[in-house]
Design an enzyme around this catalytic site. Structure first.
Site, mmCIF file in Angstrom:
data_model
loop_
_atom_site.group_PDB
_atom_site.id
_atom_site.type_symbol
_atom_site.label_atom_id
_atom_site.label_comp_id
_atom_site.label_asym_id
_atom_site.label_seq_id
_atom_site.Cartn_x
_atom_site.Cartn_y
_atom_site.Cartn_z
ATOM 1 N N CYS A 1 -2.578 2.473 -5.320
ATOM 2 C CA CYS A 1 -3.777 3.097 -4.726
ATOM 3 C C CYS A 1 -3.497 4.577 -4.496
ATOM 4 O O CYS A 1 -2.433 4.937 -3.996
ATOM 5 C CB CYS A 1 -4.148 2.412 -3.421
ATOM 6 S SG CYS A 1 -4.427 0.646 -3.639
ATOM 7 N N GLU B 1 9.824 -0.308 6.653
ATOM 8 C CA GLU B 1 9.450 0.016 8.022
ATOM 9 C C GLU B 1 8.492 -1.033 8.572
ATOM 10 O O GLU B 1 7.729 -1.650 7.831
ATOM 11 C CB GLU B 1 8.788 1.402 8.067
ATOM 12 C CG GLU B 1 9.798 2.507 7.793
ATOM 13 C CD GLU B 1 9.191 3.907 7.742
ATOM 14 O OE1 GLU B 1 9.865 4.839 8.193
ATOM 15 O OE2 GLU B 1 8.061 4.067 7.260
ATOM 16 N N CYS C 1 -1.508 3.688 9.499
ATOM 17 C CA CYS C 1 -1.794 3.047 8.208
ATOM 18 C C CYS C 1 -1.487 3.985 7.056
ATOM 19 O O CYS C 1 -1.912 5.134 7.045
ATOM 20 C CB CYS C 1 -3.275 2.704 8.092
ATOM 21 S SG CYS C 1 -3.820 1.504 9.238
ATOM 22 N N CYS D 1 -2.515 6.116 -0.916
ATOM 23 C CA CYS D 1 -1.526 5.427 -0.082
ATOM 24 C C CYS D 1 -0.117 5.909 -0.407
ATOM 25 O O CYS D 1 0.301 5.909 -1.565
ATOM 26 C CB CYS D 1 -1.638 3.918 -0.319
ATOM 27 S SG CYS D 1 -0.350 2.957 0.485
ATOM 28 N N CYS E 1 3.228 -5.013 12.919
ATOM 29 C CA CYS E 1 2.779 -4.791 11.544
ATOM 30 C C CYS E 1 4.020 -4.814 10.657
ATOM 31 O O CYS E 1 4.927 -3.999 10.831
ATOM 32 C CB CYS E 1 2.077 -3.429 11.469
ATOM 33 S SG CYS E 1 1.607 -2.950 9.808
ATOM 34 N N CYS F 1 5.187 -0.535 -3.643
ATOM 35 C CA CYS F 1 4.022 -1.355 -3.981
ATOM 36 C C CYS F 1 3.591 -1.017 -5.403
ATOM 37 O O CYS F 1 3.607 0.143 -5.806
ATOM 38 C CB CYS F 1 2.869 -1.073 -3.015
ATOM 39 S SG CYS F 1 1.415 -2.102 -3.339
#
Ligand code: SAH
Ligand code: SF4
Length: 354
Positions: free
Chosen positions: A120, A96, A340, A123, A109, A116
């Site tokens: 974290c 995205e 975010c 996230c 963005c 990933c």
């Protein structure tokens, strides 16, 4: 996207790489600039369109090379004008990207990886683990697909932030050429002052970025002010603790009066106290920087909570009163899960294209 994988996708090549590609085939070097402009400035999707290049060369190129493109699988528009794009990568994966129009200054963005590896805890992208790195072409194609829409509205893209899915510094081999294409005067013609790379704190890769692309902006996701907490919520800290990370920030070669951006995701009851604000001030006071406070965006299955408005205000005021440059980021696009940490690139949940 997956057709003819044996052909070279020219969007994986920077201008010097394209020059070498052509020279290796006995062609004149200056053709590279012409082709590069066709691809990035005129959005050419085929060699047939390149009218200032001989027919023979066009035919030859079509046999060995291709020009890829990403088309949005779905687009959602939020109440504040933020648009979220879902791009299918052709191999079952998807990413995205988000267009954030702020007072006519369009910021895009983009994602650098599917998933990933950094894990974290807060996230959503991190919960998907790393699926794969995006290619250089897939990184620039996100921008180019969104640029079509932006240009149709008579506008241009002004800022690029690598703050979508993935850790850009974990994919530098593809991210660096992509940024070189973005800032090339014959390429996407973006100003290097308007490209920002965000990292969770991969110290050796920060050093490499500084060496190879010293003019782009650096954002560092700090998110905690003690190693104890950072170790827990950002596993990368166990390898590169705060002291090393801050040293790398201090040594990052930013030109002129530019500053490192410290991103600080505020999580209710976790890192949003005035003690945290004091430590944050102490940690960053000797680095030319600015602080971006990001109120945590809640997502399903995650135990962290947004901070209260009172905690945000107190934290923000504490820093402002001490002459720190600080902005509290509003959760643009939260109603379409485009804020975010809310990107997931799930093809199953695709919504209608608007
Ligand atoms: N991997 C890079 C860039 C992508 S994440 C990095 O970590 O910097 C972009 C930003 O979103 C980071 O600052 C991250 O801390 C923040 N973030 C992640 N999850 C979030 C959430 N749920 N709410 C608010 N911000 C979040
Ligand atoms: Fe990866 Fe950044 Fe999310 Fe951490 S915050 S898991 S580094 S995308």
């Amino acid at each position: 996207m997956m057709s003819n994988p044996e052909k070279t996708d020219l969007k994986n090549l920077t201008l010097p790489m394209l020059e070498r590609f052509l020279q290796g085939r006995g062609k004149e070097r200056f053709r590279a600039t012409q082709i590069f402009k066709w691809i990035y400035q005129h959005d050419a999707g085929s060699f047939g369109e390149m009218t200032n290049i001989s027919k023979d060369l066009r035919t030859e190129l079509a046999e060995t090379a291709r020009i890829s493109k990403l088309e949005p699988e779905a687009v959602e528009q939020g109440s504040d004008g933020t648009r979220k794009y879902l791009f299918s990568l052709g191999d079952g994966n998807a990413v995205e990207s988000v267009l954030i129009p702020i007072e006519g200054r369009n910021t895009v963005c983009i994602s650098s990886q599917a998933g990933c590896a950094m894990g974290c805890e807060f996230c959503l992208t991190g919960t998907f683990k790393l699926v794969r790195n995006l290619t250089t072409a897939e990184i620039v194609n996100q921008i180019m697909a969104i640029r079509c829409d932006v240009r149709a509205a008579g506008e241009e893209i002004r800022n690029i932030v690598l703050m979508g899915m993935g850790e850009p510094l974990h994919n530098l081999d593809n991210v660096i050429p992509a940024i070189q294409i973005m800032i090339d005067g014959n390429g996407l013609q973006l100003s290097n002052r308007r490209v920002t790379v965000s990292t969770c704190g991969l110290v050796p890769e920060m050093e490499r970025l500084g060496r190879e692309l010293p003019n782009v902006n650096l954002a560092v996701s700090l998110n905690a002010t003690t190693d104890e907490l950072r170790d827990r919520i950002m596993p990368v800290n166990r390898k590169y603790p705060l002291k090393e990370l801050l040293r790398a920030c201090r040594e990052f070669p930013l030109p002129g009066r530019r500053k490192v951006t410290f991103e600080y995701v505020m999580m209710g009851g976790i890192n949003d106290s005035l003690e945290d604000a004091k430590r944050l001030l102490r940690l960053t006071s000797d680095i030319p920087g600015k602080i971006n406070l990001i109120p945590f965006n809640e997502h399903e299955g995650c135990g962290f909570r947004a901070p209260t408005q009172a905690a945000i205000d107190a934290f923000h005021t504490f820093l402002i009163d001490r002459n720190v440059t600080v902005i509290t980021r509003d959760s643009r696009g939260a109603d379409i899960s485009a804020a975010c940490g809310q990107l997931k690139g799930n093809l199953e949940n695709r919504k209608e294209i608007i």
